[in-house]
Write an enzyme that holds these catalytic residues in place. Structure first.
Site, PDB file in Angstrom:
ATOM      1  N   LYS A   8       0.832  -1.280  -0.037  1.00  0.00           N
ATOM      2  CA  LYS A   8       0.260   0.034   0.001  1.00  0.00           C
ATOM      3  C   LYS A   8       1.020   1.429   0.101  1.00  0.00           C
ATOM      4  CE  LYS A   8      -2.288  -0.735   3.776  1.00  0.00           C
ATOM      5  NZ  LYS A   8      -1.583  -2.287   4.194  1.00  0.00           N
ATOM      6  N   ARG A  83      -9.365   1.419   8.959  1.00  0.00           N
ATOM      7  CA  ARG A  83      -9.122  -0.062   8.946  1.00  0.00           C
ATOM      8  C   ARG A  83     -10.070  -0.866  10.037  1.00  0.00           C
ATOM      9  NH1 ARG A  83      -3.020   0.742   9.113  1.00  0.00           N
ATOM     10  NH2 ARG A  83      -2.026  -0.788   9.172  1.00  0.00           N
ATOM     11  N   ARG A 122      11.628  -6.705   4.526  1.00  0.00           N
ATOM     12  CA  ARG A 122      11.536  -5.124   4.965  1.00  0.00           C
ATOM     13  C   ARG A 122      12.104  -4.857   6.164  1.00  0.00           C
ATOM     14  NH1 ARG A 122       5.726  -2.442   4.852  1.00  0.00           N
ATOM     15  NH2 ARG A 122       5.315  -3.368   6.849  1.00  0.00           N
ATOM     16  N   ARG A 130      11.545  -0.222  12.122  1.00  0.00           N
ATOM     17  CA  ARG A 130       9.963  -0.167  12.540  1.00  0.00           C
ATOM     18  C   ARG A 130       9.894  -1.353  13.827  1.00  0.00           C
ATOM     19  NH1 ARG A 130       5.320   0.279   8.159  1.00  0.00           N
ATOM     20  NH2 ARG A 130       4.344  -0.444   9.876  1.00  0.00           N
ATOM     21  N   ARG A 141      -0.516  -8.774  13.297  1.00  0.00           N
ATOM     22  CA  ARG A 141      -0.897  -7.747  12.533  1.00  0.00           C
ATOM     23  C   ARG A 141      -1.918  -8.268  11.387  1.00  0.00           C
ATOM     24  NH1 ARG A 141       3.364  -4.387   9.996  1.00  0.00           N
ATOM     25  NH2 ARG A 141       1.636  -2.731   9.848  1.00  0.00           N
TER      26      ARG A 141
HETATM   27  P1  AMP Z   1       0.665   1.005   8.750  1.00  0.00           P
HETATM   28  O1  AMP Z   1       2.028   1.995   8.594  1.00  0.00           O
HETATM   29  O2  AMP Z   1      -0.267   1.507   8.054  1.00  0.00           O
HETATM   30  O3  AMP Z   1       1.139  -0.558   8.586  1.00  0.00           O
HETATM   31  O4  AMP Z   1       0.523   1.160  10.335  1.00  0.00           O
HETATM   32  C1  AMP Z   1       1.265   0.662  11.505  1.00  0.00           C
HETATM   33  C2  AMP Z   1       0.445   0.644  12.700  1.00  0.00           C
HETATM   34  O5  AMP Z   1       0.078   2.012  12.997  1.00  0.00           O
HETATM   35  C3  AMP Z   1      -0.586  -0.326  12.694  1.00  0.00           C
HETATM   36  O6  AMP Z   1      -0.199  -1.672  12.893  1.00  0.00           O
HETATM   37  C4  AMP Z   1      -1.581   0.392  13.757  1.00  0.00           C
HETATM   38  O7  AMP Z   1      -1.033   0.046  15.222  1.00  0.00           O
HETATM   39  C5  AMP Z   1      -1.523   1.878  13.716  1.00  0.00           C
HETATM   40  N1  AMP Z   1      -2.405   2.327  12.739  1.00  0.00           N
HETATM   41  C6  AMP Z   1      -2.244   2.768  11.604  1.00  0.00           C
HETATM   42  N2  AMP Z   1      -3.220   3.130  10.815  1.00  0.00           N
HETATM   43  C7  AMP Z   1      -4.321   2.912  11.686  1.00  0.00           C
HETATM   44  C8  AMP Z   1      -5.817   2.943  11.910  1.00  0.00           C
HETATM   45  N3  AMP Z   1      -6.464   3.414  10.654  1.00  0.00           N
HETATM   46  N4  AMP Z   1      -6.450   2.705  12.734  1.00  0.00           N
HETATM   47  C9  AMP Z   1      -5.845   1.902  13.869  1.00  0.00           C
HETATM   48  N5  AMP Z   1      -4.521   2.035  13.801  1.00  0.00           N
HETATM   49  C10 AMP Z   1      -3.695   2.505  12.963  1.00  0.00           C
END
Ligand code: AMP
Length: 184
Positions: A8, A83, A122, A130, A141
């Site tokens: 994404k 999400r 990654r 990260r 996740r």
């Molecule tokens: P990402 O970079 O989109 O993979 O997000 C990393 C982490 O941020 C996720 O595993 C969640 O802990 C938190 N996070 C990001 N976007 C959301 C969202 N829309 N709702 C809830 N938690 C989020």
């Protein structure tokens, strides 16, 4: 939309250049908040390290504010939001209030073995940048995705907005497929 590791973020960044509109990544905004040690960052840190979801009110607040910024007036790409069904409903409300509508919801389809492999790569490349890029957290996740986020695909299918792309193809092929869909 798509599970963690589906590409994404990669595709969103390409769309930013193509359409000159900002990428709105709730994950990036939360990671910046953690680095800056803001109250929101402190609240999100442990949750993200476990691979769980930050509360809906927190992420919805982020998105609502960000959509009001000048650079989002001519369009934006949401990456990693919504999400949950509650977030999708909040987004629908927000957008209606602001008089805007989604053009498309792109769903990146990938298989879960490939995801574990991608996330391993990654993690190796980011050198641990990260906290949530390790296998155990990754599995959590993926579970969180299946349970809370995957149902959103049906939500957007019902709205007639969901468009699927083969996320297992090369980055360039995925980009080309998305470009085709967006032209329609
Ligand atoms: P990402 O970079 O989109 O993979 O997000 C990393 C982490 O941020 C996720 O595993 C969640 O802990 C938190 N996070 C990001 N976007 C959301 C969202 N829309 N709702 C809830 N938690 C989020």
């Amino acid at each position: 939309m798509g599970p963690p590791g589906a590409g994404k973020g990669t595709q969103a960044k390409i769309l930013v250049d193509e359409y000159s509109i900002p990428q709105l990544s709730t994950g990036d905004i939360l990671r910046s908040a953690i680095l800056a040690n803001t109250p929101m960052g402190q609240q999100a840190k442990e949750i993200m390290a476990r691979g769980d979801l930050v509360p809906d009110e927190v992420v919805c607040g982020i998105v609502s504010e960000r959509l009001d910024d000048e650079d989002a007036k001519s369009g934006f790409i949401l990456d990693g939001f919504p999400r949950t069904i509650a977030q999708a409903e909040a987004l629908d409300e927000m957008m209606e209030e602001k008089g805007i509508a989604l053009d498309a919801v792109i769903v990146l389809k990938v298989d879960s073995d490939a995801l574990i492999e991608r996330i391993r790569n990654r993690a190796a490349q980011s050198g641990g940048a990260r906290a949530d890029d390790n296998e155990e957290v990754m599995r959590n996740r993926l579970e969180v995705y299946s349970e809370l986020t995957k149902p959103l695909i049906e939500y957007y299918e019902k709205q007639g907005n969901a468009k699927s792309v083969d996320g297992m193809a090369s980055i360039d092929e995925v980009t080309a497929e998305i470009a085709e869909l967006l032209k329609k």
